[in-house]
Design a protein around this motif. Structure first.
Motif, PDB file in Angstrom:
ATOM      1  N   ASN A  29      63.216  40.318  43.523  1.00 26.70           N
ATOM      2  CA  ASN A  29      62.501  40.428  42.250  1.00 26.70           C
ATOM      3  C   ASN A  29      63.018  39.389  41.263  1.00 26.70           C
ATOM      4  OD1 ASN A  29      60.698  42.623  42.884  1.00 26.70           O
ATOM      5  ND2 ASN A  29      62.493  43.962  42.845  1.00 26.70           N
ATOM      6  N   HIS A  30      63.087  38.164  41.758  1.00 24.44           N
ATOM      7  CA  HIS A  30      63.665  37.044  41.010  1.00 24.44           C
ATOM      8  C   HIS A  30      62.640  36.261  40.213  1.00 24.44           C
ATOM      9  CE1 HIS A  30      61.992  35.335  44.631  1.00 24.44           C
ATOM     10  NE2 HIS A  30      62.913  35.936  45.370  1.00 24.44           N
ATOM     11  N   GLY A  31      61.363  36.590  40.387  1.00 19.75           N
ATOM     12  CA  GLY A  31      60.329  35.922  39.610  1.00 19.75           C
ATOM     13  C   GLY A  31      59.695  34.718  40.274  1.00 19.75           C
ATOM     14  N   VAL A  32      60.177  34.332  41.444  1.00 22.66           N
ATOM     15  CA  VAL A  32      59.587  33.206  42.179  1.00 22.66           C
ATOM     16  C   VAL A  32      58.706  33.787  43.279  1.00 22.66           C
ATOM     17  CG1 VAL A  32      60.022  31.078  43.459  1.00 22.66           C
ATOM     18  CG2 VAL A  32      61.658  31.845  41.723  1.00 22.66           C
ATOM     19  N   SER A  33      57.457  33.341  43.339  1.00 23.97           N
ATOM     20  CA  SER A  33      56.528  33.937  44.292  1.00 23.97           C
ATOM     21  C   SER A  33      56.936  33.644  45.730  1.00 23.97           C
ATOM     22  CB  SER A  33      55.105  33.419  44.046  1.00 23.97           C
ATOM     23  OG  SER A  33      54.977  32.076  44.467  1.00 23.97           O
ATOM     24  N   THR A  34      56.713  34.641  46.592  1.00 21.61           N
ATOM     25  CA  THR A  34      56.983  34.444  48.017  1.00 21.61           C
ATOM     26  C   THR A  34      56.133  33.313  48.577  1.00 21.61           C
ATOM     27  OG1 THR A  34      57.523  36.792  48.252  1.00 21.61           O
ATOM     28  CG2 THR A  34      57.033  35.581  50.270  1.00 21.61           C
ATOM     29  N   ASP A  35      54.918  33.158  48.030  1.00 19.58           N
ATOM     30  CA  ASP A  35      54.045  32.073  48.478  1.00 19.58           C
ATOM     31  C   ASP A  35      54.690  30.713  48.233  1.00 19.58           C
ATOM     32  OD1 ASP A  35      51.399  31.032  49.396  1.00 19.58           O
ATOM     33  OD2 ASP A  35      51.317  30.256  47.350  1.00 19.58           O
ATOM     34  N   LEU A  36      55.326  30.528  47.070  1.00 15.30           N
ATOM     35  CA  LEU A  36      55.989  29.250  46.790  1.00 15.30           C
ATOM     36  C   LEU A  36      57.183  29.041  47.708  1.00 15.30           C
ATOM     37  CD1 LEU A  36      56.197  26.678  45.110  1.00 15.30           C
ATOM     38  CD2 LEU A  36      57.533  27.971  43.416  1.00 15.30           C
ATOM     39  N   LEU A  37      57.959  30.096  47.973  1.00 19.02           N
ATOM     40  CA  LEU A  37      59.084  29.982  48.907  1.00 19.02           C
ATOM     41  C   LEU A  37      58.580  29.552  50.284  1.00 19.02           C
ATOM     42  CD1 LEU A  37      61.153  33.201  48.062  1.00 19.02           C
ATOM     43  CD2 LEU A  37      61.327  30.929  47.028  1.00 19.02           C
TER      44      LEU A  37
ATOM     45  N   ASP B   9      61.837  36.968  51.463  1.00 14.35           N
ATOM     46  CA  ASP B   9      61.453  37.031  50.058  1.00 14.35           C
ATOM     47  C   ASP B   9      62.650  37.017  49.115  1.00 14.35           C
ATOM     48  OD1 ASP B   9      62.301  39.470  50.975  1.00 14.35           O
ATOM     49  OD2 ASP B   9      60.820  40.649  49.868  1.00 14.35           O
ATOM     50  N   ALA B  10      63.846  36.832  49.646  1.00 13.14           N
ATOM     51  CA  ALA B  10      65.061  36.810  48.830  1.00 13.14           C
ATOM     52  C   ALA B  10      65.570  35.377  48.687  1.00 13.14           C
ATOM     53  CB  ALA B  10      66.143  37.685  49.440  1.00 13.14           C
ATOM     54  N   ILE B  11      66.378  35.156  47.665  1.00 17.43           N
ATOM     55  CA  ILE B  11      67.025  33.867  47.430  1.00 17.43           C
ATOM     56  C   ILE B  11      68.531  34.088  47.450  1.00 17.43           C
ATOM     57  CG2 ILE B  11      67.397  32.016  45.730  1.00 17.43           C
ATOM     58  CD1 ILE B  11      64.502  32.515  44.790  1.00 17.43           C
ATOM     59  N   VAL B  12      69.251  33.229  48.153  1.00 18.51           N
ATOM     60  CA  VAL B  12      70.707  33.309  48.200  1.00 18.51           C
ATOM     61  C   VAL B  12      71.277  32.568  46.985  1.00 18.51           C
ATOM     62  CG1 VAL B  12      72.790  32.800  49.519  1.00 18.51           C
ATOM     63  CG2 VAL B  12      70.662  33.351  50.722  1.00 18.51           C
ATOM     64  N   VAL B  13      72.131  33.240  46.239  1.00 18.44           N
ATOM     65  CA  VAL B  13      72.831  32.639  45.108  1.00 18.44           C
ATOM     66  C   VAL B  13      74.259  32.335  45.550  1.00 18.44           C
ATOM     67  CG1 VAL B  13      73.570  32.924  42.707  1.00 18.44           C
ATOM     68  CG2 VAL B  13      71.433  33.982  43.501  1.00 18.44           C
TER      69      VAL B  13
END
Length: 348
Positions: free
Chosen positions: A77-85, A258-262
Motif C-alpha cells: 500500500n505504497h501508492g505506486v500502482s502494480t501496473d507501473l511496477l 506488489d511490494a517494494i523492498v526498502v
C-alpha cells in the motif's frame, strides 16, 4: 581500482554460449560462496512486511523495529500502482531479452567513468587480477535531478521504455520522500530531518539482469555490500535471488509482485547516528532462469556533507565523523564495498 574495458564479453553472452563452467574470474573464494552460509528454513525466510496504510502509531512502531534490526523491509500500500511496477519489469526485461548484442552495445557505458549511464557488465576491477566479477549485466539511468536526465541515452525499445522509466522515476522519488519522513518520525525527529540532511536527491535507476549460471554454487550475481547513499527502493521478478544479512544469516527476500523492498543505505545510518542500520545484501544466481531486478537509488549530492542529526547527538555522543559524500563515493569505488568497510571507516 580501474574501470574494466567494456569491450569484454557481457555475462549474458557468456551464458548463451552454453559453457559448462564459469570463467575463473567469476569464481568466489570458498568463504564467500553462497552455499557456505547457514540459511534458516524457507518458511522462516523473509524480511519484515509493513503496510503503509496502518494507523500512525502502529506504522511508526513497525518501521522503527525494521530499521533498527534489519535495515531492509517490504512495503505494501505504497501508492505506486502494480501496473507501473509490472511495466518497469517488462521494459527492463525486453531490453535484455529482445535486443541482440549489437543493439545493446549501442548504449554501452563510458568505460572511463565509474557508474556512468548506460549498459555494462561490471564497473570496477582491481589493478591486480585477483578481483572476482559479478555474474550480472545492467543498465543504469540518471533520473534526478532533472538536469541529469537525458532520455535519448535510454533504450528506444520497447516503444514505451522511456515513458515508463520517467513515470517510475517520479513515483519512486515521491515514495522515498514519504518513507524518509516516516523514518524520521519513528525516531522522534521532525519529519523533514533525514531529507533535509540528504538534500536534493541524486536518483539512479539500475536494471540488473542475472543470466542463468552453469555453476551458481561458485558465483554471486552481486557481491555482499551495503548501498552508499540514503535509501534504495527495489523490485524483483518472480525468480528471486536477493538476500539480506541478519544475525550472521543470509535471509532470502521472497519476491512479492506488489511490494517494494526498502533498503536503508550508509548515509541514513550516519544521519541516524547508528540507531538505524544500513542493510548488507547480495544477489545469488541459479542455473535455470534469468533474474531481473530494478533498484532505484536516492543519494546526496557529492558536495553534500553528511553527519549525525544534532537531535540525536544531543542525547548521546556522535558515533560517526562528518563525511563529504563525494569522498565516500570515491572510497567505495576505489577500495570496493566488502560489506560495510567504508562506513566502518567513519566510526569514532
Amino acid at each position: 581500482m580501474e574501470i574494466i574495458n567494456e569491450s569484454s564479453t557481457p555475462v549474458q553472452t557468456l551464458a548463451q554460449s552454453n559453457t559448462p563452467k564459469v570463467p575463473p574470474q567469476y569464481i568466489q573464494p570458498p568463504q564467500l560462496r553462497p552455499n557456505n552460509h547457514h540459511k534458516p528454513p524457507l518458511s522462516l525466510s523473509n524480511i519484515p512486511l509493513i503496510d503503509l496504510s496502518l494507523s500512525s502509531d502502529s506504522l511508526l512502531t513497525q518501521l522503527s523495529s525494521a530499521c533498527r534490526h534489519w535495515g531492509a523491509f517490504h512495503v505494501l500500500n505504497h501508492g505506486v500502482s502494480t501496473d507501473l511496477l509490472d511495466q518497469m519489469r517488462a521494459v527492463g526485461s525486453s531490453f535484455f531479452e529482445d535486443l541482440d548484442a549489437s543493439q545493446k552495445l549501442m548504449y554501452k557505458c563510458d568505460q572511463n567513468s565509474p557508474a556512468s549511464e548506460g549498459y555494462g557488465s561490471r564497473m570496477l576491477v582491481s589493478e591486480n587480477d585477483d578481483v572476482v566479477l559479478d555474474w550480472r549485466d545492467y543498465f543504469d539511468h540518471h533520473t534526478f535531478p532533472i538536469s541529469r536526465r537525458n532520455p535519448s541515452r535510454w533504450p528506444h525499445y520497447p516503444p514505451n521504455y522511456r515513458n515508463v522509466v520517467e513515470e517510475y522515476s517520479e513515483q519512486m522519488k515521491m515514495l522515498a520522500q514519504k518513507l524518509m519522513a516516516m523514518i524520521s518520525e519513528s525516531l522522534g525527529l521532525p519529519s523533514s530531518c533525514i531529507e533535509d540532511a540528504v538534500g536534493e536527491f541524486y536518483q539512479n535507476i539500475t536494471v540488473s539482469y542475472y543470466p542463468p549460471c552453469p555453476q551458481p554454487e561458485l558465483t554471486l550475481g552481486l557481491q555482499s555490500h551495503s548501498d552508499m547513499g540514503a535509501v534504495t527502493l527495489l523490485i524483483q521478478d518472480d525468480v528471486g535471488g536477493l538476500e539480506v544479512l541478519n544475525d550472521d544469516k543470509w535471509i532470502t527476500v521472497q519476491p512479492l509482485s506488489d511490494a517494494i523492498v526498502v533498503i536503508l543505505a550508509d548515509q541514513t545510518e550516519v544521519i541516524t547516528n547508528g540507531e538505524y542500520r544500513s542493510a548488507i545484501h547480495r544477489a545469488v544466481t541459479n542455473s535455470n532462469r534469468a533474474r531481473l531486478s530494478v533498484a532505484t537509488f536516492h543519494d546526496p549530492a557529492k558536495t553534500r556533507r553528511i553527519s549525525p542529526a544534532p537531535e540525536l547527538v544531543a542525547k548521546s555522543r556522535p558515533r560517526y565523523q562528518e563525511v563529504l559524500y563525494g569522498d565516500f563515493v570515491k572510497s567505495w569505488y576505489t577500495k570496493g564495498p566488502e560489506g560495510k568497510r567504508n562506513l566502518d571507516a567513519l566510526l569514532l
